[in-house]
Design a protein around this motif. Structure first.
Motif: not given
Length: 896
Positions: A119-120, A117, A196, A198, A69-70, A72
């Motif tokens: 995300k979005e 990482t 997404t 890491t 999912d990574g 933010e």
């Protein structure tokens, strides 16, 4: 918190980073911490690989790349909170619970790490470096965490102060990380090819005392091995010494790291064939175990829930008190702002009370669950592929905690339990693991779990079929069938094709789809059962030959494991001693005497061929002594008649229902120890009945044999009428009779109809059905080269069936079937070649016929065709020529 601003606070020194990492004694356990984070982030793929960097300590960087999912920027900052985790929950199935795995695991491997990482629309970086703190002489832990916009790759902070902070953090990362330019830094983000994910890069790896790194990446380019000095700590056994593969190879360790693998794992860019241990064993059985001893974690959860409930109750009372104060102060009137203040206070009180009620219900549920027993499932099976690796695998929330933990008979040093693998998955509510996930926090409850596993293993060893329950032997013969020929348990199995094939045949082959991650079992006829042939690592559902499960949209196949219960112990006799040893001077009724005699007859006839001293019948000399004892009595009562085997057809019929101890087909669920106990019980009852001299007056009236023309009954026979009977000697057994004579409760030598117990009758029916099924199987599958005819196989008796060589029979069947298939294939190949030859000759013949017919055909020069093309239609053309010639010949006949 404002009133505590001036108070002193505890500080975290950077030296704690090293202290925290020492909890991991096992290096692979530290590496697994980073894999756990990827699994909790719902990653479907994780790759552990190394990058050569000679300028760094250890000579390389160790990288962990996943597509989870990574995070933010706010989530990245929460990573560095020691001991805090958003995953911690009583009902959570996530592995991480302590908020410490990334820090302790990475610092155990090396001195520094960098995290990337996505995300979005954000990209974030984090560096935790002991080298940075030592060089700058810092005592506090400082962690640079810059972030960028994913599209523009510009810094996320908009204010000048934030931009200055971002610049300082970026300079520190470029100075103390292996990536010295901004371009190299962004290249690491590009390695995350999903939206997404890491990437964790650990560098400046720790070394041993001699300067060599702890990991070996050169011996096997597709694996990460522990160095020789580390994994030479072999598994010590009282008999042998050997190295467990999972403690030497990281690839082997990750293959069994999770009980339910839901993530593709790659080591050095090569896929790991993950395993579900329940599917790799032979003669697998599953037990259900319930116990109320596991209370430590439940008590802790209950205590925390009650404390939260108390705090919520205090907040609710305080909020309600504030609301009542506002109501009294404002009264019914007041301005709009005052009424708004009152409604806010009332709403806050209602919300606090609602939260309190929810926490009360939760605490009550926790208290009830504290009294409920916890249920676990134990799975046992035989590791026929590599029997030297055996023991218990203990998982916690599907994460491996202990492996090859030996329990029960495996600790005794003998052959009991050797080769058996056990699997148990313990949830958090039963046992809580330690921070390093290599042990359990409550040692007392863990020892209780091991004792329970040992008891169930002892039962499994008795019923799995390795040991003959009658003799207690047969272990060596069992393993010899799979290529293990000595008692040296560390011996490698034979690599002959027939033994390799047999080991493969006894276990199912499960594969995980690379797309949907569902597990499929391959049918036996698939190519994976060919010796020395392996399947591709990149396997998907459409490659499954089973048409019922060759699409990803189809549900996953479930593992079907036969269940077993330890309630029926084959080695335990729960019969009270008083029930077995009946007193000799006790008076018995006639019904009891008849039942005892019948039971004795059944027990003695069932043990006709037995040589065991436990069920051996009395000798003729013993029977003679018993008979003479009856004659010597001076009472006027008639003696007890002697039962003869030839005169009792009913007894003979019933006794034939009892299977012989030797060479008996035991149906499923048959308990031989219980059967032996019942026979011993019946024998002692009959002996007491024979020696009992007094008759009960409550015997039922039954017709007796006709004597001197009078048909009497038991009550009609008086001592005066039978005064001459005591002078007659009772019949004695012949020397060749193996059964002792038994005194019948009837006075006039009348034989009663004896019925076998219902359990024995049912056992006989099952035995007959099994024998009939086996005869039909042998009849229909009889190979042509088998020496016994089919007609003889269908008429085999039980003894011959038991001695029948089934292994040799089906080996011959397989050989003959293979030869038959080869013959059919050869015939088909020859027929195909003959067909091709005939087709070629026919085509040539058509061409020749077409060349002969060409002069008689009228082809224009413009529309002339090739004879090869027309050769296919030679039949139609030949018919047309014949028809045309027939028409042309008719006028000539008329003219003539």
């Amino acid at each position: 918190m404002s009133k505590y601003t001036a108070l002193s606070r505890a500080q975290l020194s950077f030296e704690y980073l090293h202290t925290n990492s020492t909890t991991h004694e096992f290096l692979f356990g530290a590496l697994a911490e980073l894999l756990d984070n990827s699994r909790d982030a719902a990653a479907t793929k994780v790759n552990i690989f190394t990058v050569q960097r000679e300028d760094l300590r250890g000579g390389c960087m160790l990288c962990f790349l996943d597509d989870g999912d990574g995070m933010e920027p706010d989530e990245v900052s929460s990573v560095m909170r020691f001991g805090s985790s958003c995953k911690k929950s009583g009902e959570s199935n996530m592995i991480g619970q302590y908020g410490n795995g990334l820090k302790s695991g990475s610092m155990r491997i090396g001195k520094d790490f960098v995290l990337f990482t996505k995300k979005e629309n954000t990209m974030s970086c984090l560096m935790l470096s002991r080298t940075f703190h030592e060089t700058e002489n810092l005592n506090e832990v400082i962690v640079p965490m810059p972030s960028w916009n994913r599209q523009t790759r510009l810094p996320l902070p908009a204010h000048d102060d934030d931009r200055e902070k971002h610049s300082i953090e970026l300079d520190l990362i470029l100075k103390y990380s292996p990536f010295n330019t901004k371009k190299q830094l962004f290249e690491q983000f590009d390695k995350i090819d999903s939206d997404t994910g890491t990437l964790v890069v650990v560098y400046n790896l720790k070394t041993l005392d001699d300067g060599e790194p702890e990991i070996d990446i050169y011996t096997d380019p597709q694996d990460i091995l522990l160095t020789q000095m580390d994994y030479e700590k072999e598994y010590e056994d009282e008999r042998e010494h050997f190295t467990i593969p999972e403690k030497k190879s990281f690839r082997a360790y990750t293959a069994v790291l999770y009980q339910e693998p839901r993530m593709r794992i790659y080591v050095q860019n090569s896929k790991v064939r993950t395993k579900r241990l329940e599917t790799l064993t032979h003669l697998t059985k599953q037990y259900e175990y319930s116990s109320a001893r596991f209370k430590a974690r439940s008590e802790k959860e209950t205590f925390e829930a009650e404390n939260r409930c108390k705090l919520a109750e205090e907040r609710a009372r305080e909020a309600e008190s504030d609301a009542r104060s506002v109501e009294r102060r404002l009264g019914e009137g007041g301005s709009k702002e005052e009424r708004m203040e009152m409604r806010i206070a009332q709403r806050h009180a209602i919300e606090c009370r609602r939260d309190c009620e929810v926490l009360k219900k939760l605490a009550e549920r926790k208290r009830k669950s504290l009294k409920e027993p916890k249920t676990l499932r134990f799975t046992f099976g035989l590791n026929i592929q590599n029997r030297k690796c055996f023991g218990m695998f203990v998982y916690n929330c599907s994460r491996l905690i202990k492996m090859y933990e030996r329990v029960g008979p495996q600790l005794e040093g003998g052959s009991s339990g050797v080769g058996v693998i056990g699997v148990v998955n313990v949830p958090y509510l039963v046992l809580e693991p330690t921070h390093n996930k290599q042990d359990f926090a409550d040692a007392k409850e863990y020892r209780h779990l091991l004792r329970a596993l040992g008891e169930h293993l002892h039962h499994y060893w008795q019923v799995c079929g390795v040991v003959d329950p009658r003799t207690g032997s047969g272990v060596r013969n069992f393993w010899a069938e799979f290529g293990y020929f000595t008692n040296k348990w560390t011996e490698e199995p034979s690599q002959e094709p027939k033994y390799m094939k047999k080991r493969l045949m006894k276990t199912n082959q499960w594969m995980q789809c690379d797309r949907c991650l569902k597990w499929r079992v391959l049918p036996f006829s698939h190519a994976n059962y060919k010796v020395n042939e392996s399947l591709s690592d990149e396997w998907t559902c459409h490659q499954n030959p089973d048409v019922n499960y060759n699409k990803c949209m189809i549900a996953e196949q479930q593992i079907k494991i036969p269940s077993a219960s330890i309630a029926q112990k084959p080695f335990e006799d729960k019969t009270p001693k008083k029930a077995i040893e009946a007193p000799r001077d006790r008076k018995k009724s006639g019904e009891e005497r008849r039942k005892s005699a019948a039971d004795d007859i059944i027990a003695r006839r069932s043990s006709k061929r037995s040589v065991s001293p436990i069920v051996m019948s009395r000798t003729p000399e013993t029977a003679k002594k018993s008979s003479s004892k009856l004659v010597s009595k001076s009472t006027p009562k008639p003696p007890k008649a002697v039962v003869s085997e030839k005169k009792s057809d009913n007894v003979k019929e019933n006794s034939s229902r009892i299977p012989s101890k030797r060479n008996t087909v035991e149906p499923p669920g048959f308990d031989r120890e219980e059967y032996k106990r019942l026979k011993e019980k019946y024998k002692k009852k009959a002996a007491a009945a024979v020696e009992d001299e007094e008759e009960s007056e409550e015997e039922e009236e039954k017709p007796t044999v006709k004597k001197n023309g009078i048909l009497g009954s038991k009550r009609s026979i008086t001592p005066q009428k039978s005064t001459e009977l005591p002078n007659k000697k009772p019949k004695e057994n012949k020397p060749n009779n193996h059964h002792a004579d038994i005194a019948s409760p009837n006075k006039n030598n009348n034989i009663e109809k004896v019925e076998a117990p219902r359990e024995v009758v049912n056992l006989k029916k099952i035995q007959d059905k099994l024998a009939e099924s086996l005869r039909l199987c042998l009849h229909y599958f009889s190979p042509p080269s088998w020496p016994t005819k089919k007609e003889d196989l269908i008429n085999l008796d039980l003894d011959k069936l038991l001695d029948f060589p089934l292994n040799k029979f089906f080996d011959t069947y397989e050989v003959n079937l293979t030869e038959l298939i080869a013959q059919y294939q050869q015939h088909a190949s020859d027929a195909e070649k003959r067909a091709e030859t005939t087709e070629t000759k026919l085509a040539n013949l058509r061409k020749l016929v077409m060349q002969l017919l060409k002069p008689s055909l009228n082809f224009d020069t413009e529309t002339d065709c090739n004879t090869d093309e027309i050769g296919d239609n030679v039949d139609e053309i030949l018919a047309a020529v014949v028809k045309e010639s027939t028409k042309s010949s008719q006028p000539s006949d008329v003219t003539s």
